[in-house]
Design an enzyme around this catalytic site. Structure first.
Site, PDB file in Angstrom:
ATOM      1  N   GLU A 212     -17.009 161.360  49.128  1.00 45.25           N
ATOM      2  CA  GLU A 212     -15.907 161.043  48.167  1.00 45.25           C
ATOM      3  C   GLU A 212     -15.813 160.480  46.932  1.00 45.25           C
ATOM      4  O   GLU A 212     -15.996 159.027  47.961  1.00 45.25           O
ATOM      5  CB  GLU A 212     -13.931 160.823  49.430  1.00 45.25           C
ATOM      6  CG  GLU A 212     -13.578 162.177  49.967  1.00 45.25           C
ATOM      7  CD  GLU A 212     -12.454 161.725  50.752  1.00 45.25           C
ATOM      8  OE1 GLU A 212     -11.916 161.037  49.493  1.00 45.25           O
ATOM      9  OE2 GLU A 212     -11.468 161.827  52.017  1.00 45.25           O
TER      10      GLU A 212
ATOM     11  N   ASN B  98     -12.666 162.452  59.644  1.00 47.43           N
ATOM     12  CA  ASN B  98     -12.734 162.194  58.138  1.00 47.43           C
ATOM     13  C   ASN B  98     -12.277 160.598  57.903  1.00 47.43           C
ATOM     14  O   ASN B  98     -10.778 160.285  58.967  1.00 47.43           O
ATOM     15  CB  ASN B  98     -11.715 162.164  57.845  1.00 47.43           C
ATOM     16  CG  ASN B  98     -11.317 162.311  55.807  1.00 47.43           C
ATOM     17  OD1 ASN B  98     -11.873 161.818  55.326  1.00 47.43           O
ATOM     18  ND2 ASN B  98     -10.043 161.798  55.965  1.00 47.43           N
ATOM     19  N   GLU B  99     -12.773 159.170  57.691  1.00 47.52           N
ATOM     20  CA  GLU B  99     -11.896 158.090  57.349  1.00 47.52           C
ATOM     21  C   GLU B  99     -11.460 157.698  58.816  1.00 47.52           C
ATOM     22  O   GLU B  99     -10.003 156.812  58.583  1.00 47.52           O
ATOM     23  CB  GLU B  99     -11.053 157.493  56.470  1.00 47.52           C
ATOM     24  CG  GLU B  99     -11.588 158.325  54.685  1.00 47.52           C
ATOM     25  CD  GLU B  99     -10.578 157.798  54.065  1.00 47.52           C
ATOM     26  OE1 GLU B  99      -9.633 157.787  54.522  1.00 47.52           O
ATOM     27  OE2 GLU B  99     -11.129 158.517  52.676  1.00 47.52           O
TER      28      GLU B  99
END
Length: 501
Positions: free
Chosen positions: A291, A171-172
Site C-alpha cells: 500500500e 491486513n495491518e
C-alpha cells in the site's frame, strides 16, 4: 545548477520483479461499485464491468492486483460473494461503516482480472476469522475438483481453478483500528500456522505477512522482528504500508519524504537480515510494499464523514484530486522502488479506481486519468529489466524529514532483451534547471530512442472529466554525445528517456 551523473553496465542492483508495478483495490467507497463495476452504464460489458475504466487499467500493464482489502478484509466473509447474486446477503462493513451488497465477489473479480491479464493477489481474513476459513477460501479458489469447496466453485460455473499463487495473511494487524487487532507474537503464530496450512493445499504459494502499517507506529520496527521470529521460514514477504501528504504546502519537504521511505525500507531489510541470522534460516524474505500513495487532500474531512454516516452503499470516499506536485512525488517514489528493487519485490499502488486512485470514474458518467496515472504508467511500461546504480553529484537541500536530498532524482533500468536503457529523471528544484551530464559507461553507441516529459504545469493543477491537461509530451533538449547524455532539465519536471543500446 550543474549535475554530473553516471551509470555503468556492470553496476547492477537487482533484477526487477514485474510486480513492483502491482496495484491494490478494496471493497471501499466507489472503488468496486461505480468504479470498475457499474451494470447499466453505457460502457458496461456483459458482466457489468466498465469498458472505459478497463481500458485505462489495461494500458497500465499491471502484473498483479491485491484484493479484497485492506481494512475491509478483516471482517469479510468471502462466502457472501459467491453463488447466485440474488441470494447474496447485504452486510455491514465495519471498516468503512457502509453496506456491502456482495454483488462482486471472487468469481466476478477473477473474470475482470483475467480479462485484463492481471494475476490476483488474494488477502485472507485473519482478523475476525482464522486458519479454517483461509483454507476453505484457498480450496474454493485453487483446488481442481473432488472436494466440497472446489465442487461448489464448479457448481457456480467455474470449472478450472484460478491457481492463485500470492496470498496476504491478513491486513495491518499491528493497527488498533483493525478488526481483530493482535500483538506481534500472537499474530506471528497465527500467520505461521495459516501459511503452513495453505501451502499444504497449494505447494509453492507465496505468503505475505503483515509488517507495520506505517513507520510512525509505536511498535515499529519491533513489530517486524516479533512477527518474523514466529513465521520467518514459512513466509516469502513482509508488507509495508505508507501514505504521503503535503498539508503544510512545503514542496521540498514533501519530495524529501522519498528519502524517508528509503530509510523505512532499509530498516526493515535490516530486521529481516537479523531474524534470518538469528534463526539460521536458508530462505530469503523480501518486502512487499503493498500500500502506497499520496493521501491527504480529503483525508481529514473523509475521516469525519465515514465515522458519522448511516451505513450508505458505495459512498464517495477518499476521492483525492491529484495535482502536478503529486505526480512529481509519485515519480520520485517509483524511482526509489527501482533503487531498492533488491529488497522490494512487490509494490501496490493504493488504490486503483476512485479511492486514492490514478483513475477516476463518475457514476453514469465519464472516466479520466489523474496526474499520477502517467508516472505510474511510464514506470510500469519501461521500468522493467535490471535496475542500475546511478551516481549523482549535484546540489542538495535539507528539509524536516531528510538532509542532503539531491535536487535531481535519477533511476535507471536496463532491458537486455529489448536492448534499451531507461532513465527516470525528476528535477525537484523549484526554480533552477539542471545542466545534466550523465556518463553511459559500457553502453557505447547509445542513442535517444524516446523522450517523454511532464513539465510546465502549476503545482496545484489537476486533471478532471474532459480536461486531461497534465499528460506526458514529447521531450527535447537531451541527447547523447561521446557516451554522455547531456542537456537541460527544467525545474519541477519529470523525464523518461529511453536509450537504444
Amino acid at each position: 545548477m550543474r549535475v554530473t551523473a553516471a551509470i555503468h553496465r556492470a553496476f547492477e542492483i537487482a533484477k526487477i520483479d514485474d510486480r513492483l508495478y502491482a496495484a491494490f483495490i478494496e471493497h471501499m467507497g466507489r472503488a468496486i461499485y461505480s468504479g470498475i463495476y457499474e451494470p447499466g452504464h453505457p460502457q458496461a460489458d456483459g458482466d457489468g464491468f466498465r469498458r472505459d475504466v478497463a481500458q485505462m487499467v489495461r494500458d497500465l500493464k499491471i502484473p498483479a492486483i491485491r484484493y479484497p482489502g485492506g481494512n475491509f478484509v478483516s471482517a469479510y466473509n468471502w462466502e457472501d460473494g459467491i453463488g447466485p447474486k440474488e441470494d447474496r446477503p447485504v452486510r455491514l462493513d465495519l471498516a468503512w461503516r457502509s453496506k456491502e451488497s456482495n454483488q462482486v465477489g471472487i468469481n466476478e473479480f477473477a473474470i475482470w482480472a483475467q480479462d485484463l491479464g492481471i494475476d490476483m493477489m488474494l488477502a485472507v481474513n485473519l482478523g475476525s476469522r482464522g486458519i479454517s476459513d483461509a483454507r476453505n477460501f484457498m480450496e474454493y479458489v485453487n483446488h481442481p475438483s473432488g472436494s466440497y469447496w472446489s465442487d461448489l466453485r464448479r457448481s457456480h460455473g467455474v470449472e478450472q481453478p484460478y491457481n492463485v499463487k500470492m496470498w496476504c495473511l491478513g491486513n495491518e494487524m499491528d493497527g488498533p483500528w483493525q478488526i481483530g487487532h493482535k500483538e506481534a507474537k500472537e499474530y506471528g503464530r497465527l500467520a505461521d500456522e495459516t501459511a503452513k496450512a495453505l501451502r499444504q493445499l497449494t505447494p509453492g504459494a507465496e505468503m505475505v505477512v503483515c509488517g507495520s502499517s506505517n513507520d510512525e507506529m509505536p511498535t515499529y520496527p519491533d513489530w517486524e522482528r516479533g512477527v518474523l521470529e514466529e513465521c520467518y521460514q514459512n513466509v516469502d514477504y513482509i508488507s509495508l504500508h505508507k501514505y504521503f501528504g503535503n498539508s503544510s504546502h512545503d514542496t521540498l519537504n514533501f519530495f524529501g519524504k522519498v528519502e524517508e521511505t528509503g530509510r523505512y525500507i532499509q530498516a526493515i531489510a535490516g530486521v529481516i537480515d537479523f531474524v534470518k541470522a538469528k534463526k539460521r534460516a536458508k530462505n530469503d524474505v523480501y518486502i512487499c510494499f503493498d500500500e502506497w500513495n499520496v493521501w491527504y487532500h480529503k483525508r481529514e474531512q473523509d475521516s469525519k464523514n465515514w465515522k458519522s454516516w448511516d451505513w450508505p452503499e458505495a459512498p464517495a470516499l477518499l476521492e483525492e484530486d491529484y495535482n502536478f506536485e503529486d505526480a512529481l512525488f509519485v515519480a520520485c517514489l517509483l524511482n526509489e522502488f527501482i533503487r531498492r528493487s533488491d529488497r522490494v519485490k512487490i509494490a501496490c499502488i493504493a488504490q486503483l479506481v476512485n479511492v486514492i486512485a490514478p483513475i477516476r470514474a463518475e457514476k453514469d458518467g465519464p472516466a479520466w486519468r489523474q496526474s499520477i496515472y502517467w508516472p505510474y504508467q511510464l514506470a510500469s511500461l519501461y521500468g522493467r529489466g535490471t535496475a542500475l546504480r546511478v551516481s549523482v553529484d549535484g546540489p542538495t537541500y535539507d528539509c524536516a524529514v531528510a538532509d542532503d536530498v539531491q535536487y535531481l532524482d535519477v533511476a535507471a533500468t536496463h532491458d537486455t532483451a529489448g536492448g534499451t536503457v531507461t532513465l527516470f529523471i525528476v528535477n525537484r528544484h523549484l526554480t533552477e534547471a539542471a545542466d545534466l551530464r550523465l556518463a553511459l559507461t559500457g553502453f557505447e553507441g547509445a542513442s535517444v530512442l524516446d523522450h517523454q516529459v511532464m513539465e510546465g504545469h502549476d503545482l496545484r493543477a489537476t486533471n478532471g472529466p474532459g480536461r486531461e491537461a497534465i499528460v506526458p509530451a514529447q521531450g527535447s533538449g537531451l541527447a547523447v554525445e561521446d557516451g554522455t547524455l547531456g542537456g537541460s532539465v527544467a525545474p519541477l519536471s519529470y523525464h523518461v528517456v529511453r536509450l537504444k543500446v
